[in-house]
Design an enzyme around this catalytic site. Structure first.
Site, PDB file in Angstrom:
ATOM      1  CG  HIS A   1       6.915  14.039  -3.811  1.00 51.86           C
ATOM      2  ND1 HIS A   1       7.384  14.523  -4.714  1.00 51.86           N
ATOM      3  CD2 HIS A   1       7.497  14.647  -2.849  1.00 51.86           C
ATOM      4  CE1 HIS A   1       8.506  15.817  -4.712  1.00 51.86           C
ATOM      5  NE2 HIS A   1       8.128  15.855  -3.176  1.00 51.86           N
TER       6      HIS A   1
ATOM      7  CB  THR B   1       8.166  14.535 -19.865  1.00 48.52           C
ATOM      8  OG1 THR B   1       9.614  14.634 -19.659  1.00 48.52           O
ATOM      9  CG2 THR B   1       7.213  15.254 -18.639  1.00 48.52           C
TER      10      THR B   1
END
Ligand code: ZN
Length: 234
Positions: A114, A25
């Protein structure tokens, strides 16, 4: 507190970093869960294997808009981790993010729990395709060799975690002297449970909010990650 952490880092040749969405972020990549208000389905469904198989074109529309951030640049946290790896202090970076920013910053030993947007393979013949190829293909990206559908090596909802990568992460964490966990609230399983494998007494959490491991941590820092890493190097 940061002086103490600096001291620990200086002494160690076996630091492992484990990071979540908060690491990205600060590079301007929003958490995809918070940015899908305009879509008629939940992000979990839009990123599921069912949706990929049944609505491949729409999947790619969402994926290109929300999951690929080719313009994003590594921030100080990524850069300092790469520097510490070159200096022989950081042994591995384990990430839940798929954006490839650690590699862009120069980290070599990155475990992507992931998967990542940088690797894409043909579902028919296994041919590798770059991120650029995916970005530039109109609609559904097709294999340059056999015209099969190309799928990102990203773990979709309903798909099992890559256990080989998970095991590698477990091994690094088990052996680490210092485990620094950053930008994750440690609530999404099974990734969060990785912390359980740490056996040392230098568990450092860098996160604005609380995590279920705050009481177990040896140090909790509530400042933005980029700032913390910047100070660690100064
Ligand atoms: Zn192919």
């Amino acid at each position: 507190m940061l002086e103490k952490l600096k001291g620990w880092i200086k002494e160690s040749k076996n630091i492992v970093f484990f990071g979540g969405a908060g690491v990205s972020t600060e590079s301007g990549i929003p958490d995809f869960r918070s940015s899908s208000g305009l879509y008629s389905h939940s992000p979990e469904y839009l990123l599921s294997r069912t949706y990929f198989d049944g609505h491949t074109e729409e999947f790619y529309k969402f994926y290109r808009e929300k999951m690929i951030h080719s313009e994003a640049l590594p921030n100080r946290a990524h850069e300092v981790l790469a520097e510490l790896e070159r200096a022989g202090s950081v042994r591995a970076v384990i990430t839940q993010n798929i954006d490839g920013l650690h590699q862009k910053a120069g980290s070599i030993n990155v475990i992507e729990l992931h998967g990542g947007v940088r690797e894409n393979y043909c579902m028919e013949c296994g041919e590798y395709h770059s991120l650029e190829y995916i970005v530039k293909s109109p609609g559904v990206p097709r294999c340059r060799k056999c015209r099969g559908i190309v799928k990102p090596k990203v773990t979709l909802y309903e798909e099992p975690l890559d256990m080989k990568e998970f095991e590698r992460a477990v091994n690094y964490i088990r052996e680490a002297d210092i485990l620094i966990v950053g930008g994750t609230s440690l609530v999404v399983q099974p990734a969060a449970s990785l912390v359980e494998y740490y056996r040392g007494d230098r568990l450092v959490l860098i996160n604005k909010g609380d995590t279920p491991y705050n009481s177990r941590a040896n140090m909790v820092i509530r400042e933005p990650l980029g700032e913390v890493f910047e100070k660690l190097l100064s």
